[in-house]
Design a protein around this motif. Sequence first.
Motif, short mmCIF file in Angstrom:
data_model
loop_
_atom_site.label_atom_id
_atom_site.label_comp_id
_atom_site.label_asym_id
_atom_site.label_seq_id
_atom_site.Cartn_x
_atom_site.Cartn_y
_atom_site.Cartn_z
N GLU A 270 9.88 -53.90 27.28
CA GLU A 270 10.57 -54.90 26.15
C GLU A 270 11.76 -54.82 25.68
OE1 GLU A 270 8.70 -57.66 22.61
OE2 GLU A 270 7.63 -56.97 23.97
N ALA A 271 11.89 -53.87 24.86
CA ALA A 271 13.73 -53.68 24.20
C ALA A 271 14.64 -53.28 25.05
CB ALA A 271 13.21 -51.96 23.82
N VAL A 272 14.66 -53.79 26.53
CA VAL A 272 15.72 -53.35 27.53
C VAL A 272 15.79 -54.33 28.08
CG1 VAL A 272 16.51 -52.41 30.14
CG2 VAL A 272 15.64 -51.11 28.59
N LEU A 273 14.57 -55.34 27.81
CA LEU A 273 15.27 -56.92 28.08
C LEU A 273 15.93 -58.26 26.93
CD1 LEU A 273 11.73 -58.47 29.87
CD2 LEU A 273 14.46 -57.76 30.92
N VAL A 274 15.43 -57.30 25.78
CA VAL A 274 16.07 -58.29 25.11
C VAL A 274 17.18 -57.57 24.76
CG1 VAL A 274 15.54 -57.73 22.29
CG2 VAL A 274 13.63 -58.24 23.19
N LEU A 275 17.85 -56.37 24.99
CA LEU A 275 18.86 -55.87 24.91
C LEU A 275 20.13 -56.27 25.95
CD1 LEU A 275 21.13 -54.23 23.92
CD2 LEU A 275 20.46 -51.79 25.46
N VAL A 276 19.20 -57.07 27.15
CA VAL A 276 20.51 -57.45 28.34
C VAL A 276 20.38 -58.83 27.97
CG1 VAL A 276 19.76 -58.50 30.64
CG2 VAL A 276 19.66 -56.12 29.70
N GLY A 277 19.25 -59.94 27.07
CA GLY A 277 19.34 -60.65 26.58
C GLY A 277 20.50 -60.97 25.64
N LEU A 278 20.59 -59.93 24.64
CA LEU A 278 21.76 -60.19 23.48
C LEU A 278 22.70 -60.21 24.16
CD1 LEU A 278 21.99 -60.06 20.58
CD2 LEU A 278 21.85 -57.48 20.62
N LEU A 279 22.79 -58.53 24.98
CA LEU A 279 24.64 -58.25 25.70
C LEU A 279 25.02 -60.06 26.22
CD1 LEU A 279 24.31 -55.09 27.34
CD2 LEU A 279 25.42 -55.79 24.90
N ALA A 280 23.92 -60.55 27.42
CA ALA A 280 23.94 -61.91 27.82
C ALA A 280 24.90 -62.87 26.94
CB ALA A 280 23.26 -62.03 29.08
N TYR A 281 24.08 -62.67 25.99
CA TYR A 281 24.16 -63.74 24.19
C TYR A 281 25.87 -63.85 24.08
CZ TYR A 281 24.81 -66.83 20.18
OH TYR A 281 24.72 -67.50 19.11
N VAL A 282 26.30 -62.47 23.66
CA VAL A 282 27.43 -62.28 23.40
C VAL A 282 28.98 -61.93 24.40
CG1 VAL A 282 28.50 -60.08 22.64
CG2 VAL A 282 26.70 -60.53 21.75
N ALA A 283 28.13 -62.21 25.83
CA ALA A 283 28.64 -62.34 26.51
C ALA A 283 29.04 -63.99 26.92
CB ALA A 283 28.85 -61.70 27.96
N VAL A 284 28.10 -64.71 26.89
CA VAL A 284 29.31 -65.79 26.84
C VAL A 284 29.71 -66.48 25.33
CG1 VAL A 284 27.38 -68.27 26.58
CG2 VAL A 284 26.61 -66.62 28.14
N GLN A 285 28.76 -65.75 24.50
CA GLN A 285 29.84 -66.30 22.28
C GLN A 285 31.37 -66.24 22.81
OE1 GLN A 285 28.04 -65.18 19.68
NE2 GLN A 285 29.93 -63.94 18.68
N ILE A 286 31.91 -65.26 23.45
CA ILE A 286 33.14 -64.49 23.34
C ILE A 286 33.90 -65.04 24.59
CG2 ILE A 286 34.93 -62.52 23.82
CD1 ILE A 286 32.30 -60.63 22.81
N ALA A 287 32.97 -65.39 25.49
CA ALA A 287 34.11 -65.85 26.87
C ALA A 287 34.23 -67.98 26.01
CB ALA A 287 32.75 -66.87 27.55
N VAL A 288 33.48 -68.67 24.75
CA VAL A 288 33.47 -69.74 24.69
C VAL A 288 34.16 -69.68 23.63
CG1 VAL A 288 32.09 -71.47 23.79
CG2 VAL A 288 31.04 -70.72 25.40
#
Length: 79
Positions: A3-21
């Motif tokens: 579960e920790a890995v999935l949370v980390l992947v989701g968080l990294l995806a959110y940060v990538a989208v945030q920076i791109a926007v």
Amino acid sequence: MSEAVLVLVGLLAYVAVQIAVQIAAGRDLGKRKRVRGGNRWLWVIIILLLLPGALAYFAFGRLPDEETSTLPPQSPPAW
């Protein structure tokens, strides 16, 4: 996966989208001649307020450029 890995992947995806926007909003702000309220620095601060700020700029901050807003409407083609 744990579960920790999935949370980390989701968080990294959110940060990538945030920076791109945020980058897209900043570039658009730099190219615009007019913004709502007329205060570009206020929009810079709003864009820096993470993803909701950048989305707010796209939804409410942009105004059409003067050249495009003063063009007369095009007539439909005559058949």
